[in-house]
Design an enzyme around this catalytic site. Sequence first.
Site, PDB file in Angstrom:
ATOM      1  N   GLU A  20       0.836  -1.202   0.000  1.00  0.00           N
ATOM      2  CA  GLU A  20       0.000   0.000   0.000  1.00  0.00           C
ATOM      3  C   GLU A  20       0.872   1.255   0.000  1.00  0.00           C
ATOM      4  O   GLU A  20       1.828   1.364   0.761  1.00  0.00           O
ATOM      5  CB  GLU A  20      -0.898  -0.001   1.236  1.00  0.00           C
ATOM      6  N   PHE A  22       0.642   5.790  -0.462  1.00  0.00           N
ATOM      7  CA  PHE A  22      -0.246   6.959  -0.514  1.00  0.00           C
ATOM      8  C   PHE A  22       0.370   8.004  -1.429  1.00  0.00           C
ATOM      9  O   PHE A  22       1.596   8.070  -1.594  1.00  0.00           O
ATOM     10  CB  PHE A  22      -0.495   7.525   0.890  1.00  0.00           C
ATOM     11  N   PRO A  24       2.065  11.207  -2.359  1.00  0.00           N
ATOM     12  CA  PRO A  24       2.764  12.256  -1.614  1.00  0.00           C
ATOM     13  C   PRO A  24       2.144  13.628  -1.871  1.00  0.00           C
ATOM     14  O   PRO A  24       1.530  13.883  -2.913  1.00  0.00           O
ATOM     15  CB  PRO A  24       4.191  12.195  -2.163  1.00  0.00           C
ATOM     16  N   HIS A  80      -8.073   2.924  -3.717  1.00  0.00           N
ATOM     17  CA  HIS A  80      -8.989   3.198  -2.611  1.00  0.00           C
ATOM     18  C   HIS A  80      -9.949   4.307  -3.047  1.00  0.00           C
ATOM     19  O   HIS A  80      -9.575   5.224  -3.782  1.00  0.00           O
ATOM     20  CB  HIS A  80      -8.225   3.690  -1.385  1.00  0.00           C
ATOM     21  N   ASP A 112     -14.816   9.828   5.841  1.00  0.00           N
ATOM     22  CA  ASP A 112     -15.130  10.635   7.019  1.00  0.00           C
ATOM     23  C   ASP A 112     -16.454  10.219   7.620  1.00  0.00           C
ATOM     24  O   ASP A 112     -17.470  10.142   6.924  1.00  0.00           O
ATOM     25  CB  ASP A 112     -15.225  12.122   6.650  1.00  0.00           C
TER      26      ASP A 112
END
Length: 606
Positions: A20, A22, A24, A80, A112
Amino acid sequence: MKLSDKLNSLRSSHPFFTLEFFPPRTDQGFENLLPRIARLSTLAPLAVSITWGAGGSTKERSLDLAGITQGEYGLDTILHLTCTNMAQGMIDQTLKAAKERGITNILALRGDPPRGEEEWTPIDPRFKHGADLVKYIRSIPEYAAHFCIGVAAYPDGHTGQLDDERAEIEYLKLKVDAGADFIITQLFYDVDSYFQWESKVRAAGITVPIIPGIMPIQTYASFLRLTKLTGAHVPDSVMQALEPICNDDQLVKEYGVTLATDMIQRLTEEGRVPGVHISTLNLEKSVQRVLEGLKWTSSPSSPLMAQNKLIDEIPRIDDLSITASTAASSATFGLANLPAAVESEAGRGELNNASSWDDFPNGRFGDFKSPAFGSTDMWGGPAIRPVDVLQHCGHPRTHADLTSIFLAHLHSRIPITPFSPTPLSPESLSILPHLERLTEAGWWTVGSQPAVDGARSDDEVVGWGPRAGHVFQKGFVEFFCTEAEVDRIEHRAQQKGLGWVHWFAGNKHGECRGNVPEGGRNAVTWGVFPGQEIVQTTIIERESFLTWKEEAFSIWADWASLYRPGSVERRLLESVGDDRWLVSIVHHDYRNSSALWTFVFDEGEP
């Protein structure tokens, strides 16, 4: 290729793993992540996943990164995707863009959580839960057959949501029944508890593959923050192993590798778990060492380790004496001085050994060129739970109320603020009177550190990195104030800074001021260790400040969103976000512990 098809056709000599990453926050970090992913791809992951920022905040970068890993690197990619607090139509745009990039796998997440029905209205009413996203994808003919869909599960429960394990499993089954093909779990550290949870999930009739989520511990501080945020249960044995070494970042990282390796061995023995999902935090050294320990990859002579021979070629700094003219650059020793061989081997912008130059903490003050710069919660949620903010910060209605909240955090009467997910750090206690004075004047502090001149690296308060080294810090402080006060700071720096003071100030509307030279990079925390190059873990320059500024003002907006539209609390917090400036001040004389504060409080101000 769909992950479900790959899982059905596995013919491997060892269990599979997925990785996994993310996206940057900075362009340089993005560029430096690409060769890092390319190197890790030689270890043959079954797939890679790319995370999605809360509310679609990383939409373009997530899609760009997923497109590269899928299209250019040939890695089956799981994108995702969160569905709540997303602008109307963004889900449709994202699914269309993913399909155009050849992506066939989606990890459908809620994102959220709602703030409370009386205060929270979903931006897109079609999506309130992760199951809604799964159902929606399956309802669109052009996407129903194209995408393989995964969903998240929480072996230790989901903080801020359901507390009833049975209800959690029932909801997981609802997502699977809606059309999910596989499950990836949130991180956990208790293997026995995981097996108990998995048995209950299977007993509930859930038969799709479950991929356990593993996150090697990188630093003690990040471990505490993430386990608190996720609600992960930590066995006593893990805490007992970590506590004696918590001030030695190298030993913590090594223990993290050992623990992850042992966990994966237990999970996969006897074929009970066919594979694992490893969260890299955009770092590669720990991942490689775990896989080597499992004997799932080649020997340590693999391409990732070949660059270790270059470390001895890095120049060292022998003289740390400082003047005003050299203070800003004496610790900033990196790209400009690297041998050409290192730069070409490591990839443009990466210091020293490409696999490990940013091993040590890389939070929002790290090197903005690092792929790990600004790492956040990997599951699209907030850094601090809304329920905690409401509990500890209450209902501020005036500027005085806000001052009281920030002071309460300084005095440890409350454990968090929206800007600080943890209590005040021990090192900040040494400058507490200065922080109190600033905050009482309405300059709300959100970041600081004392000056440190060569403390031992195993110091319990300011130490970090391997033992037998020494660490240095320039004093800095960050706070919110009015534009008129920014004018006063600028005048003071011009008249009395004398080359020792660098500062930035920015507001929500895109304005940025300061006296840092164009391209200037200000190392404010660094360490000197035997047999190693100087390691910089905290760098403040224009891009990192602007990145943090955007996040800081989004925190004001998120805080405001916890209260009803039109309420006194929301109007106050929105006005602060509109009117205040974020200021960062660094004093380069790290040998004078009072230098920063003498400048800040000149002539009895503020």
